[in-house]
Motif scaffolding. Sequence first.
Motif, mmCIF file in Angstrom:
data_model
loop_
_atom_site.group_PDB
_atom_site.id
_atom_site.type_symbol
_atom_site.label_atom_id
_atom_site.label_comp_id
_atom_site.label_asym_id
_atom_site.label_seq_id
_atom_site.Cartn_x
_atom_site.Cartn_y
_atom_site.Cartn_z
ATOM 1 N N ALA A 78 0.821 -1.219 0.000
ATOM 2 C CA ALA A 78 0.000 0.000 0.000
ATOM 3 C C ALA A 78 0.850 1.262 0.000
ATOM 4 O O ALA A 78 0.432 2.299 -0.535
ATOM 5 N N ALA A 79 2.028 1.185 0.570
ATOM 6 C CA ALA A 79 2.905 2.351 0.643
ATOM 7 C C ALA A 79 3.353 2.815 -0.740
ATOM 8 O O ALA A 79 3.777 3.954 -0.905
ATOM 9 N N PHE A 80 3.225 1.968 -1.749
ATOM 10 C CA PHE A 80 3.687 2.316 -3.089
ATOM 11 C C PHE A 80 2.607 2.943 -3.948
ATOM 12 O O PHE A 80 2.912 3.759 -4.800
ATOM 13 N N GLY A 81 1.357 2.560 -3.755
ATOM 14 C CA GLY A 81 0.287 3.133 -4.572
ATOM 15 C C GLY A 81 0.601 3.043 -6.057
ATOM 16 O O GLY A 81 1.645 2.546 -6.450
ATOM 17 N N GLY A 82 -0.285 3.507 -6.858
ATOM 18 C CA GLY A 82 -0.042 3.510 -8.291
ATOM 19 C C GLY A 82 0.215 2.133 -8.863
ATOM 20 O O GLY A 82 -0.267 1.130 -8.357
ATOM 21 N N ARG A 83 1.015 2.111 -9.924
ATOM 22 C CA ARG A 83 1.270 0.862 -10.642
ATOM 23 C C ARG A 83 2.749 0.731 -11.000
ATOM 24 O O ARG A 83 3.102 0.722 -12.176
ATOM 25 N N PRO A 84 3.644 0.594 -10.003
ATOM 26 C CA PRO A 84 5.058 0.407 -10.342
ATOM 27 C C PRO A 84 5.231 -0.879 -11.147
ATOM 28 O O PRO A 84 4.712 -1.927 -10.765
ATOM 29 N N TYR A 85 5.891 -0.774 -12.284
ATOM 30 C CA TYR A 85 6.098 -1.916 -13.198
ATOM 31 C C TYR A 85 4.780 -2.523 -13.659
ATOM 32 O O TYR A 85 4.722 -3.678 -14.031
ATOM 33 N N GLY A 86 3.715 -1.753 -13.608
ATOM 34 C CA GLY A 86 2.404 -2.247 -14.006
ATOM 35 C C GLY A 86 1.694 -3.045 -12.923
ATOM 36 O O GLY A 86 0.589 -3.542 -13.131
ATOM 37 N N ILE A 87 2.313 -3.169 -11.756
ATOM 38 C CA ILE A 87 1.737 -3.934 -10.643
ATOM 39 C C ILE A 87 0.563 -3.155 -10.065
ATOM 40 O O ILE A 87 0.686 -1.991 -9.700
ATOM 41 N N VAL B 193 -7.670 -22.990 1.822
ATOM 42 C CA VAL B 193 -8.231 -22.384 0.619
ATOM 43 C C VAL B 193 -7.532 -22.980 -0.596
ATOM 44 O O VAL B 193 -6.425 -23.508 -0.505
ATOM 45 N N ASP B 194 -8.174 -22.891 -1.748
ATOM 46 C CA ASP B 194 -7.583 -23.342 -3.005
ATOM 47 C C ASP B 194 -6.682 -22.214 -3.521
ATOM 48 O O ASP B 194 -7.190 -21.146 -3.898
ATOM 49 N N PRO B 195 -5.361 -22.417 -3.544
ATOM 50 C CA PRO B 195 -4.468 -21.316 -3.911
ATOM 51 C C PRO B 195 -4.634 -20.837 -5.354
ATOM 52 O O PRO B 195 -4.472 -19.649 -5.624
ATOM 53 N N ALA B 196 -4.970 -21.724 -6.267
ATOM 54 C CA ALA B 196 -5.162 -21.292 -7.657
ATOM 55 C C ALA B 196 -6.437 -20.460 -7.787
ATOM 56 O O ALA B 196 -6.457 -19.445 -8.492
ATOM 57 N N ALA B 197 -7.485 -20.879 -7.090
ATOM 58 C CA ALA B 197 -8.756 -20.142 -7.148
ATOM 59 C C ALA B 197 -8.637 -18.779 -6.476
ATOM 60 O O ALA B 197 -9.342 -17.839 -6.852
ATOM 61 N N GLU B 198 -7.769 -18.662 -5.485
ATOM 62 C CA GLU B 198 -7.605 -17.403 -4.739
ATOM 63 C C GLU B 198 -6.461 -16.542 -5.269
ATOM 64 O O GLU B 198 -6.210 -15.470 -4.737
ATOM 65 N N ALA B 199 -5.769 -17.006 -6.303
ATOM 66 C CA ALA B 199 -4.585 -16.288 -6.797
ATOM 67 C C ALA B 199 -4.932 -14.858 -7.208
ATOM 68 O O ALA B 199 -5.906 -14.633 -7.925
ATOM 69 N N PRO B 200 -4.127 -13.904 -6.768
ATOM 70 C CA PRO B 200 -4.353 -12.504 -7.167
ATOM 71 C C PRO B 200 -3.827 -12.242 -8.564
ATOM 72 O O PRO B 200 -3.036 -13.009 -9.108
ATOM 73 N N ARG B 201 -4.256 -11.142 -9.134
ATOM 74 C CA ARG B 201 -3.730 -10.665 -10.423
ATOM 75 C C ARG B 201 -2.726 -9.561 -10.120
ATOM 76 O O ARG B 201 -3.109 -8.498 -9.632
ATOM 77 N N LEU B 202 -1.469 -9.835 -10.363
ATOM 78 C CA LEU B 202 -0.433 -8.864 -10.058
ATOM 79 C C LEU B 202 -0.521 -7.612 -10.935
ATOM 80 O O LEU B 202 -0.225 -6.519 -10.491
ATOM 81 N N LEU B 203 -0.953 -7.805 -12.165
ATOM 82 C CA LEU B 203 -1.047 -6.675 -13.094
ATOM 83 C C LEU B 203 -2.474 -6.189 -13.269
ATOM 84 O O LEU B 203 -2.746 -5.382 -14.138
ATOM 85 N N GLY B 204 -3.362 -6.658 -12.427
ATOM 86 C CA GLY B 204 -4.741 -6.194 -12.477
ATOM 87 C C GLY B 204 -5.608 -6.893 -13.458
ATOM 88 O O GLY B 204 -5.322 -7.768 -14.159
#
Length: 130
Positions: free
Chosen positions: A86-95, A119-130
């Motif tokens: 959260a301290a970074f905000g925005g989209r550094p490297y598209g993240i 939990v199922d890790p694949a089902a809960e996987a985040p999207r790093l680039l949105g």
Amino acid sequence: MERQPEGVVRTPAVTVREAQRLLDSGMPFHAHEVLEDAWKSCPEQRAGERELWRGLAQLAVGLTHAARGNAAGGSRLLLRGADRVAAFGGRPYGIDTPGLVAWARELAGRLEGRGEAAVDPAAEAPRLLG
């Protein structure tokens, strides 16, 4: 499955792409290792960026704990990682830092009081680039 090799220096784009591939495959611990390499090998001129990679690694290992049925540990690591990211905000490297923070806090909330239910890790996987 074998662990990822340690100490591999990758570009930020390659790091994100490889971590996402591993997350999508249900291997958050392996993604953690890739992100940890970025944290530990971050050049001195980008030293402030280390906390971003460290936070992302904590998100991946938090998901690892949740997938192994350690809801309390997973929740703690997800929240710790979310605070760093959260301290970074925005989209550094598209993240997508805002999206990752929201994902981590939402999953941590669902883990509260869950006990040992994994939990199922694949089902809960985040999207790093949105």
